[in-house]
Scaffold this motif. Sequence first.
Motif, PDB file in Angstrom:
ATOM      1  N   HIS A 111       0.786  -1.233   0.000  1.00 54.84           N
ATOM      2  CA  HIS A 111       0.000   0.000   0.000  1.00 54.84           C
ATOM      3  C   HIS A 111       0.822   1.289   0.000  1.00 54.84           C
ATOM      4  CE1 HIS A 111       0.963  -0.335   4.259  1.00 54.84           C
ATOM      5  NE2 HIS A 111       0.639   0.926   4.386  1.00 54.84           N
ATOM      6  N   SER A 112       2.087   1.240   0.465  1.00 52.65           N
ATOM      7  CA  SER A 112       2.842   2.483   0.620  1.00 52.65           C
ATOM      8  C   SER A 112       3.942   2.666  -0.419  1.00 52.65           C
ATOM      9  CB  SER A 112       3.471   2.555   2.015  1.00 52.65           C
ATOM     10  OG  SER A 112       4.538   1.624   2.123  1.00 52.65           O
ATOM     11  N   GLY A 113       4.308   1.596  -1.104  1.00 55.42           N
ATOM     12  CA  GLY A 113       5.407   1.668  -2.051  1.00 55.42           C
ATOM     13  C   GLY A 113       6.771   1.456  -1.442  1.00 55.42           C
ATOM     14  N   ALA A 114       6.846   1.288  -0.113  1.00 59.13           N
ATOM     15  CA  ALA A 114       8.126   1.016   0.541  1.00 59.13           C
ATOM     16  C   ALA A 114       8.678  -0.325   0.070  1.00 59.13           C
ATOM     17  CB  ALA A 114       7.947   1.004   2.056  1.00 59.13           C
ATOM     18  N   THR A 115      10.002  -0.422  -0.008  1.00 58.68           N
ATOM     19  CA  THR A 115      10.643  -1.665  -0.436  1.00 58.68           C
ATOM     20  C   THR A 115      11.791  -2.002   0.502  1.00 58.68           C
ATOM     21  OG1 THR A 115      12.212  -0.541  -1.912  1.00 58.68           O
ATOM     22  CG2 THR A 115      10.096  -1.228  -2.857  1.00 58.68           C
ATOM     23  N   ALA A 116      12.176  -3.254   0.485  1.00 58.17           N
ATOM     24  CA  ALA A 116      13.326  -3.687   1.275  1.00 58.17           C
ATOM     25  C   ALA A 116      13.963  -4.890   0.606  1.00 58.17           C
ATOM     26  CB  ALA A 116      12.914  -4.030   2.705  1.00 58.17           C
ATOM     27  N   GLN A 117      15.265  -4.972   0.732  1.00 58.08           N
ATOM     28  CA  GLN A 117      16.003  -6.165   0.336  1.00 58.08           C
ATOM     29  C   GLN A 117      16.595  -6.775   1.602  1.00 58.08           C
ATOM     30  OE1 GLN A 117      18.810  -4.866  -2.714  1.00 58.08           O
ATOM     31  NE2 GLN A 117      17.462  -5.710  -4.293  1.00 58.08           N
ATOM     32  N   ILE A 118      16.354  -8.062   1.782  1.00 54.73           N
ATOM     33  CA  ILE A 118      16.847  -8.779   2.962  1.00 54.73           C
ATOM     34  C   ILE A 118      17.775  -9.882   2.478  1.00 54.73           C
ATOM     35  CG2 ILE A 118      16.211  -9.926   5.109  1.00 54.73           C
ATOM     36  CD1 ILE A 118      13.336  -8.955   4.608  1.00 54.73           C
ATOM     37  N   THR A 119      19.012  -9.852   2.938  1.00 57.10           N
ATOM     38  CA  THR A 119      20.005 -10.828   2.494  1.00 57.10           C
ATOM     39  C   THR A 119      20.714 -11.456   3.685  1.00 57.10           C
ATOM     40  OG1 THR A 119      20.435  -9.421   0.568  1.00 57.10           O
ATOM     41  CG2 THR A 119      21.983 -11.215   0.993  1.00 57.10           C
TER      42      THR A 119
END
Length: 295
Positions: A111-119
Amino acid sequence: MKTNMKLTVLAVATCVGLSTGCANMSQNAYLNNENIGTVVGAAAGVLIGSQVGKGSGRTAAMLVGALAGGMLGKSIGASLDERDRQALAAQSQQVLDATQDGQVTTWRSEHSGATAQITPVSTETFTRPVAVKRTAKVQSVSNLQMLNKPYRAIKSANVRSAPDANAEKVGGLAAGSTFTAIGRTDNNWIAVGRRGVTVGYVHAPLVAPAPVVQQAAKATTGAPKAADTATDLDALDVASAQDQGFDLDSAPVVEDKVAATTTCRTLQYTVNAGGKSDKQDVKACQAADGAWELS
């Protein structure tokens, strides 16, 4: 400060639960975005911990999960709203449980467009004494490789009082039955768990890890998929548990100190939200009850 924090937790919990009467919260200087992120993150952590299993034996998992959620909200989630913090925390749980080192998982808010990459960037194991519960008729073991993962019976299998084919049969698993595998013994038997308590041992070749995607779907929707309709030991009612030999209500429960091999993983986060980017490495260690504690 402790009193203020308790009041803050109560206020935020009330607002989250009721979604009313919170219009003036921003007037309290203590309730800034970062602190609200910590408290709501802790609430998300309780949810994560509770997904490890059901029953009073999992209370500790919920508490560890609350700490994990709080750390996540404070450190990298302050710019995310409540829904995003919960979703990112749930994604982190899945990464810790099932993703290999170096494999990047991308999360995007619905809903907010926030993103994250988790490695996951590293995984290490170590041995320490932990408390493991068992029913009195089940033999203790000196050490375990901790698993705390959903397993499934490949075929019908006997559950025995000790990790030995000649040990007394204390119950049975129908083909397809699911349960929490608490740990693996040195001679390749799996400690079968019901609500955090070892109720017996099954020979490892007769069982296998349950598909993660099915477990995630079950935790999200509250209902199993068609391929996941077999008996879940944690969900058995008292009568069914008695019939299958897994009754916890009449059997005394014993707690032992066991030399347990546990796992720590380091996750690298890159979060983009509200026009800002935040990058941080976080170490997570698995407690004896299976919950992940971020530190």
